[in-house]
Design a protein around this motif. Structure first.
Motif, PDB file in Angstrom:
ATOM      1  N   ILE A   1      -1.761   5.298   3.564  1.00 45.21           N
ATOM      2  CA  ILE A   1      -2.479   4.566   4.352  1.00 45.21           C
ATOM      3  C   ILE A   1      -2.136   4.987   5.731  1.00 45.21           C
ATOM      4  O   ILE A   1      -3.072   4.718   6.532  1.00 45.21           O
TER       5      ILE A   1
ATOM      6  N   PHE B   1      -4.823   6.506   7.828  1.00 45.46           N
ATOM      7  CA  PHE B   1      -6.224   5.851   7.870  1.00 45.46           C
ATOM      8  C   PHE B   1      -6.519   4.854   8.887  1.00 45.46           C
ATOM      9  O   PHE B   1      -6.082   3.777   8.623  1.00 45.46           O
TER      10      PHE B   1
ATOM     11  N   GLU C   1      -8.588   3.512  10.366  1.00 43.86           N
ATOM     12  CA  GLU C   1      -9.738   2.274  10.330  1.00 43.86           C
ATOM     13  C   GLU C   1      -9.269   1.234   9.304  1.00 43.86           C
ATOM     14  O   GLU C   1      -9.554   0.322   9.451  1.00 43.86           O
ATOM     15  N   GLN C   2      -8.549   1.989   8.296  1.00 40.16           N
ATOM     16  CA  GLN C   2      -8.294   0.798   7.339  1.00 40.16           C
ATOM     17  C   GLN C   2      -7.429  -0.123   7.539  1.00 40.16           C
ATOM     18  O   GLN C   2      -7.138  -1.158   7.515  1.00 40.16           O
ATOM     19  N   ILE C   3      -6.511   0.631   8.545  1.00 39.45           N
ATOM     20  CA  ILE C   3      -5.290  -0.445   8.974  1.00 39.45           C
ATOM     21  C   ILE C   3      -5.715  -1.487   9.845  1.00 39.45           C
ATOM     22  O   ILE C   3      -5.604  -2.767   9.922  1.00 39.45           O
ATOM     23  N   ARG C   4      -6.834  -0.863  10.667  1.00 39.54           N
ATOM     24  CA  ARG C   4      -7.541  -1.928  11.689  1.00 39.54           C
ATOM     25  C   ARG C   4      -8.485  -3.131  10.705  1.00 39.54           C
ATOM     26  O   ARG C   4      -8.257  -4.277  11.185  1.00 39.54           O
ATOM     27  N   ARG C   5      -8.929  -2.536   9.818  1.00 37.33           N
ATOM     28  CA  ARG C   5      -9.802  -3.453   9.056  1.00 37.33           C
ATOM     29  C   ARG C   5      -8.868  -4.544   8.328  1.00 37.33           C
ATOM     30  O   ARG C   5      -9.111  -5.728   8.404  1.00 37.33           O
ATOM     31  N   LEU C   6      -7.783  -4.036   7.924  1.00 35.50           N
ATOM     32  CA  LEU C   6      -6.652  -4.790   7.274  1.00 35.50           C
ATOM     33  C   LEU C   6      -6.094  -6.027   8.092  1.00 35.50           C
ATOM     34  O   LEU C   6      -5.840  -6.880   7.666  1.00 35.50           O
TER      35      LEU C   6
ATOM     36  N   LEU D   1       0.831  -1.280   0.145  1.00 36.32           N
ATOM     37  CA  LEU D   1      -0.125   0.002   0.160  1.00 36.32           C
ATOM     38  C   LEU D   1       0.900   1.072   0.083  1.00 36.32           C
ATOM     39  O   LEU D   1       1.977   1.402   0.645  1.00 36.32           O
TER      40      LEU D   1
END
Ligand SMILES: [Zn+2]
Ligand SMILES: [Zn+2]
Length: 344
Positions: A219, A222, A224-229, A215
């Motif tokens: 990134i 963000f 939330e994106q790291i957590r979702r990942l 990525l």
């Protein structure tokens, strides 16, 4: 022999130099391939810290990433023979100080460093090395073997990060060390490896080298994106290979409580910002990682069996006679350059 000698900042010549003679415990090696490192450019430009601090001195034949063939051995050398294909370590320790005796020879206070600190290196036809710091490369091609030094730094960082098959690992940076760290983390069985940063072409290479996803650095803005990942977990281990102090502010976003952060990049004296309360209250381990002690044979094996590849990292080649042009080209920061090789 022919050698590329740096006499002073910006004063380097391809010229004749005395061929070194091996002492009883040393071997003389004919260099087949040598990779250029950012450190070599710093020595040429005069801003390498060991030289500016007065620890290291000109003239020096640079080059600490090389491979070659043994052509002469000292009278006390039993582990090597003429014709053996080898690579040599960068750090040559004293073997006697308290750090050496604990196996931490990367920290030896009396160490020499090949092509950097009180010792000539591999930008020459021949280099002389103490035999314990030469390693057999088997059938590994010489060009790839000149990448062992860089790869060993990544393998050592993965050791320091204690990566195991349960771990999610983030690798910051897609330079040579970062790309090798992606592969080393996978070789150690990491369940997920995310590469962060670099140009699109580098991120593509990181994915070819086994990153589950690569990525762009934005990134890091963000959460939330790291957590979702990472299924809400953040990373068990973070390997820093950018040398960009801005990333230290992002560590709380990346590492889970009790996670490990291992830093390989040097910041050129710049200071990063780190949330110290987070470090304490999250039980996070922050670890520096210098050099590559005790991992050379393992690194060569990982490369020989294809678990760590390096041929795609070699993007440019020059004859040794044009080492100065090669350094000048590197100084212009060409975007497609990853690693450049010199051939004597
Ligand atoms: Zn290097
Ligand atoms: Zn020592």
């Amino acid at each position: 022999m022919w050698a590329f000698t740096i006499h002073a900042p910006l004063d380097a010549r391809f010229e004749q130099a005395p061929t070194p003679k091996p002492a009883p415990q040393e071997a003389l090696v004919r260099v087949h391939s040598a990779a250029i490192c950012g450190t070599d450019l710093e020595i040429y430009q005069g801003n390498m810290v060991y030289f500016t601090s007065g620890a290291a001195h000109y003239p020096v034949i640079p080059g600490h990433e090389w491979s070659g063939e043994v052509v002469q051995v000292g009278s006390d050398v039993h582990s090597l023979h003429i014709g053996d294909r080898v690579v040599g370590e960068c750090t040559i320790p004293c073997g006697q100080c308290v750090y050496c005796r604990r196996g931490w020879y990367n920290l030896c206070a009396n160490r020499r460093e090949t092509g950097i600190l009180n010792m000539n290196g591999g930008f020459a036809e021949f280099v002389v090395m103490p035999s314990p710091f030469l390693h057999h490369i088997g059938e590994l091609p010489y060009d790839e073997a000149s990448m062992v030094e860089t790869t060993a730094i990544a393998v050592y960082a993965v050791h320091q990060a204690q990566v195991t098959p349960g771990d999610r690992v983030a690798v910051l940076g897609t330079g040579p060390v970062g790309l090798q760290a992606v592969q080393a983390a996978k070789a150690y069985g990491a369940r997920q490896v995310v590469a962060i940063g670099g140009r699109p072409s580098r991120r593509k290479l990181a994915e070819q080298y086994g990153a589950d996803v690569a990525l762009a650095a934005d990134i890091l803005d963000f959460t939330e994106q790291i957590r979702r990942l990472t299924d809400g977990q953040c990373f068990d281990a973070v390997i820093e290979a950018t040398g960009n102090p801005a990333v230290t502010r992002k560590f709380p976003l990346l590492a889970r409580p009790h996670g490990r952060i291992v830093m390989t990049g040097l910041f050129g004296g710049k200071i990063g910002e780190l949330d110290l309360d987070w470090l304490v209250t999250s039980n996070v381990i922050l670890q520096g990682s210098l050099g590559s002690p005790n991992v050379w044979d393992e690194t060569i094996n990982l490369m020989a069996c294809g678990k760590i590849r390096s041929s795609d990292l070699i993007t440019h080649r020059y004859p040794l006679a044009q080492a100065k042009q090669a350094l000048q080209f590197m100084a212009s920061r060409p975007p497609d350059l990853i690693k450049m090789l010199l051939t004597p």
